[in-house]
Design a protein around this motif. Structure first.
Motif, PDB file in Angstrom:
ATOM      1  N   MET A  14       0.825  -1.209   0.000  1.00 25.13           N
ATOM      2  CA  MET A  14       0.000   0.000   0.000  1.00 25.13           C
ATOM      3  C   MET A  14       0.863   1.264   0.000  1.00 25.13           C
ATOM      4  O   MET A  14       0.510   2.262  -0.610  1.00 25.13           O
ATOM      5  N   GLN A  15       1.995   1.207   0.703  1.00 21.92           N
ATOM      6  CA  GLN A  15       2.868   2.380   0.779  1.00 21.92           C
ATOM      7  C   GLN A  15       3.511   2.712  -0.568  1.00 21.92           C
ATOM      8  O   GLN A  15       3.918   3.839  -0.795  1.00 21.92           O
ATOM      9  N   LYS A  16       3.585   1.748  -1.455  1.00 19.91           N
ATOM     10  CA  LYS A  16       4.196   1.954  -2.776  1.00 19.91           C
ATOM     11  C   LYS A  16       3.224   2.587  -3.778  1.00 19.91           C
ATOM     12  O   LYS A  16       3.633   3.043  -4.825  1.00 19.91           O
ATOM     13  N   ILE A  17       1.963   2.613  -3.439  1.00 19.21           N
ATOM     14  CA  ILE A  17       0.937   3.079  -4.372  1.00 19.21           C
ATOM     15  C   ILE A  17       0.795   4.600  -4.306  1.00 19.21           C
ATOM     16  O   ILE A  17       0.719   5.182  -3.233  1.00 19.21           O
ATOM     17  N   ASP A  18       0.730   5.213  -5.481  1.00 20.66           N
ATOM     18  CA  ASP A  18       0.443   6.646  -5.575  1.00 20.66           C
ATOM     19  C   ASP A  18      -1.054   6.792  -5.852  1.00 20.66           C
ATOM     20  O   ASP A  18      -1.499   6.718  -6.990  1.00 20.66           O
ATOM     21  N   PHE A  19      -1.819   6.980  -4.796  1.00 25.37           N
ATOM     22  CA  PHE A  19      -3.278   7.035  -4.925  1.00 25.37           C
ATOM     23  C   PHE A  19      -3.752   8.246  -5.722  1.00 25.37           C
ATOM     24  O   PHE A  19      -4.804   8.208  -6.339  1.00 25.37           O
ATOM     25  N   ASN A  20      -2.993   9.324  -5.699  1.00 18.67           N
ATOM     26  CA  ASN A  20      -3.389  10.542  -6.418  1.00 18.67           C
ATOM     27  C   ASN A  20      -3.436  10.346  -7.930  1.00 18.67           C
ATOM     28  O   ASN A  20      -4.161  11.053  -8.619  1.00 18.67           O
ATOM     29  N   SER A  21      -2.669   9.418  -8.434  1.00 17.72           N
ATOM     30  CA  SER A  21      -2.626   9.214  -9.886  1.00 17.72           C
ATOM     31  C   SER A  21      -3.583   8.113 -10.354  1.00 17.72           C
ATOM     32  O   SER A  21      -3.593   7.761 -11.522  1.00 17.72           O
ATOM     33  N   MET A  22      -4.379   7.595  -9.451  1.00 17.30           N
ATOM     34  CA  MET A  22      -5.262   6.477  -9.806  1.00 17.30           C
ATOM     35  C   MET A  22      -6.641   6.964 -10.236  1.00 17.30           C
ATOM     36  O   MET A  22      -7.134   7.970  -9.743  1.00 17.30           O
ATOM     37  N   SER A  23      -7.216   6.175 -11.112  1.00 16.70           N
ATOM     38  CA  SER A  23      -8.589   6.457 -11.536  1.00 16.70           C
ATOM     39  C   SER A  23      -9.556   5.973 -10.447  1.00 16.70           C
ATOM     40  O   SER A  23      -9.190   5.150  -9.608  1.00 16.70           O
ATOM     41  N   PRO A  24     -10.791   6.461 -10.473  1.00 18.52           N
ATOM     42  CA  PRO A  24     -11.788   5.979  -9.489  1.00 18.52           C
ATOM     43  C   PRO A  24     -11.976   4.459  -9.558  1.00 18.52           C
ATOM     44  O   PRO A  24     -12.159   3.817  -8.527  1.00 18.52           O
ATOM     45  N   GLU A  25     -11.889   3.900 -10.763  1.00 20.60           N
ATOM     46  CA  GLU A  25     -12.046   2.450 -10.911  1.00 20.60           C
ATOM     47  C   GLU A  25     -10.899   1.707 -10.225  1.00 20.60           C
ATOM     48  O   GLU A  25     -11.103   0.677  -9.589  1.00 20.60           O
ATOM     49  N   GLN A  26      -9.680   2.222 -10.383  1.00 21.78           N
ATOM     50  CA  GLN A  26      -8.531   1.590  -9.736  1.00 21.78           C
ATOM     51  C   GLN A  26      -8.638   1.682  -8.218  1.00 21.78           C
ATOM     52  O   GLN A  26      -8.330   0.721  -7.509  1.00 21.78           O
ATOM     53  N   LEU A  27      -9.073   2.839  -7.740  1.00 21.61           N
ATOM     54  CA  LEU A  27      -9.268   2.991  -6.303  1.00 21.61           C
ATOM     55  C   LEU A  27     -10.337   2.036  -5.788  1.00 21.61           C
ATOM     56  O   LEU A  27     -10.181   1.438  -4.717  1.00 21.61           O
ATOM     57  N   GLN A  28     -11.406   1.874  -6.543  1.00 23.64           N
ATOM     58  CA  GLN A  28     -12.466   0.954  -6.138  1.00 23.64           C
ATOM     59  C   GLN A  28     -11.947  -0.484  -6.077  1.00 23.64           C
ATOM     60  O   GLN A  28     -12.306  -1.241  -5.179  1.00 23.64           O
ATOM     61  N   THR A  29     -11.089  -0.846  -7.012  1.00 27.16           N
ATOM     62  CA  THR A  29     -10.499  -2.192  -7.016  1.00 27.16           C
ATOM     63  C   THR A  29      -9.691  -2.413  -5.743  1.00 27.16           C
ATOM     64  O   THR A  29      -9.796  -3.471  -5.106  1.00 27.16           O
TER      65      THR A  29
END
Length: 124
Positions: A78-93
């Motif tokens: 989780m710490q490796k993920i850049d949530f700001n660059s993710m689409s809503p679909e990716q965040l939902q996944t």
């Protein structure tokens, strides 16, 4: 203990009802952090029913080490993920994966509790 005081706990995980009595599970006692010395049915401490004891009986240790490596691995990922660059679909996944992981952990916990309760019944 009156039922009103255990509302923040989950029935079947932290306690169960035996008629009008509230019976706390081993998990509840482990989360409490030490033995209360009251002769509880599912006392996880060694020796049992000794007020202030914090040493867990061998069969209860699985609660303390349950999935720690898995949780650490998930946190590292989780710490490796850049949530700001993710689409809503990716965040939902990711949210769905976390929910599934939580449900799997709760299922395993319930199975462990049932096993300890079965073991306690055999011991009595």
């Amino acid at each position: 203990m009156p039922v009103e005081r255990v509302k923040s706990y989950k029935e079947g995980i932290h306690y169960y009802m035996d008629g009008e009595r509230v019976v706390f599970t081993a998990l509840f006692h482990i989360q409490r952090g030490q033995c209360c010395g009251s002769g509880c049915k599912h006392c996880p401490y060694d020796p049992k029913h000794t007020k202030g004891k914090v040493v867990l009986a061998k069969k209860s240790l699985k609660f303390e080490i349950m999935r720690i490596e898995d949780i650490q691995k998930q946190l590292e990922e989780m710490q490796k993920i850049d949530f700001n660059s993710m689409s809503p679909e990716q965040l939902q996944t990711i949210i769905d994966q976390l929910l599934n992981y939580t449900e799997d952990a709760e299922t395993q916990l319930n199975e462990d509790i049932k096993q300890i309760q079965t073991d306690d019944t055999k011991d009595s």
